[in-house]
Every structure is written in C-alpha cells, then in structure tokens.
Design a protein around this motif. Structure first.
Motif, short mmCIF file in Angstrom:
data_model
loop_
_atom_site.label_atom_id
_atom_site.label_comp_id
_atom_site.label_asym_id
_atom_site.label_seq_id
_atom_site.Cartn_x
_atom_site.Cartn_y
_atom_site.Cartn_z
N ASP A 25 94.23 20.68 -89.64
CA ASP A 25 93.11 21.38 -90.54
C ASP A 25 92.47 19.98 -91.23
OD1 ASP A 25 91.55 22.44 -92.46
OD2 ASP A 25 93.15 23.77 -93.16
N LYS A 26 91.40 19.56 -90.86
CA LYS A 26 90.72 18.68 -91.61
C LYS A 26 90.42 18.62 -92.94
CE LYS A 26 88.39 17.19 -87.44
NZ LYS A 26 87.11 16.94 -86.66
N ASN A 27 90.32 20.14 -93.45
CA ASN A 27 89.96 20.24 -94.78
C ASN A 27 91.27 20.28 -95.62
OD1 ASN A 27 87.41 20.52 -94.34
ND2 ASN A 27 87.72 22.74 -93.95
N ASN A 28 92.63 20.21 -94.96
CA ASN A 28 93.88 20.13 -95.52
C ASN A 28 94.68 19.48 -94.58
OD1 ASN A 28 96.19 20.72 -97.36
ND2 ASN A 28 96.14 22.85 -96.97
N PRO A 29 94.60 18.37 -94.59
CA PRO A 29 95.31 17.53 -93.52
C PRO A 29 96.96 17.33 -93.83
CG PRO A 29 94.18 16.01 -94.82
CD PRO A 29 93.62 17.34 -95.05
N ASN A 36 98.92 19.96 -94.81
CA ASN A 36 99.73 21.48 -94.95
C ASN A 36 100.68 21.27 -93.85
OD1 ASN A 36 98.49 21.60 -92.52
ND2 ASN A 36 97.05 23.41 -93.21
#
Length: 184
Positions: free
Chosen positions: A107-111, A113
C-alpha cells in the motif's frame, strides 16, 4: 472423513504450462497444488517432508491445498498463477519468500502497515517459476460446508508444508516456523 474417502475424492489435473483458464470452472471447489516430477521447492535451511497425491498412475509431491468458495477460475488463475498478486495469495507469498524475493510495501498510501508484495519483476519471475514447476488438481463442489470439511481433511492427510494457518501437524512444524519468518 476417513483416509479411504479422501483417496476416493476425484480431482482433475490442470498443467499451467499446457492449459489453464479454459479448463477451470467458474464454481466453488477444492484444489491441491503439487510439484511437477522434475521440480523441487526452493531450498532453505530446513527441508519439508512431502506427502504424495496419487493421480492417474503417478505420484506428485503436495505442497499446498486450498478452497474457493466462489470461483476456482478466479481464485486459482487470478490470485495464484497470475502475476503481481503475492499480497492476495498465501501460496505466492510463501513461494516468493522461499525464493528469497524481496518484499515491498503493498500500500503506497500506508507503506508501514506490514502488508507486502513483490516487485513487478519478481512477481513475473515467480509466475514463470510456478508455471514450470507446479500442477493444479481441482474439484468442483456445490456445498460450501463440504469445501471447508474437505480442506481440513486434505491438510490433515497430506500435511502440505505451505499451509500454515490450519496445519497443526508436528511434522514440518519447524519448516512452517521458518516459512513464517521468511514471510515477515
């Protein structure tokens, strides 16, 4: 389900190098992933004990079993054998980890996680390896309850080393612990 009943379950063979999408049904079912005769799992410090599935006069080393509650075609083709999906396929993530492929954030928006996949190049390498080295045995099933029951018995009977979550067999326990670490 007794051993005799498991042996009587009828699966169909699909060789990803020769044929694929057109043979898989768009219906629920169970599947067994096995190694081609000339194939081995990528080598790590612990070698798993592999049990064999007998099909049409030949024995094949079982490495994984699973279910699809909706569509074998979508589950097996799109999630397991098609590239760029190690984030949604336990099988792909395990095999890629055994191959030493580098994990990247999914997840590029939440790297941060903790969800990972492999780079596009590595996903393609993994897909190629799978097509050359694995076979898929599948079986359609109408009753979802039967699918889960059959999966449980297949895991207990074959003890596939890449089934981590519901495999409590002491054989391959150390291999599964190592695989969990490699997958992190």
């Amino acid at each position: 389900m007794k051993d005799e009943k498991i042996k009587k379950l009828v699966f169909k063979l699909l060789d990803p190098e020769k044929n694929f999408l057109e043979l898989l049904p768009d219906s629920p079912g169970n599947y067994i992933i096995a190694l081609n005769h000339s194939a081995t799992l990528p080598k790590v410090s612990i070698s798993p004990v592999l049990n064999q599935y007998y099909y049409n006069g030949c024995y094949y080393d079982v490495i994984y079993t699973g279910i699809s509650k909706k569509s074998l075609k979508k589950r097996d083709y799109k999630q397991h054998f098609a590239g760029n999906n190690s984030g949604g396929s336990t099988l792909r993530k395990s095999l890629g980890s055994l191959m030493g492929l580098k994990k990247i954030p999914r997840d590029k928006n939440n790297p941060f996680n903790g969800k990972t996949k492999f780079s596009e190049t590595d996903e393609n390498k993994l897909s190629e390896w799978m097509r050359h080295n694995l076979l898929l045995f599948f079986r359609e099933e109408e009753n979802v309850t039967s699918i889960e029951e059959i999966e449980k018995y297949l895991i207990n009977f074959y003890n596939p080393p890449l089934n981590i979550k519901t495999n409590n067999n002491t054989i391959n326990e150390d291999f599964r612990k190592l695989l969990k670490e490699l997958r992190k």
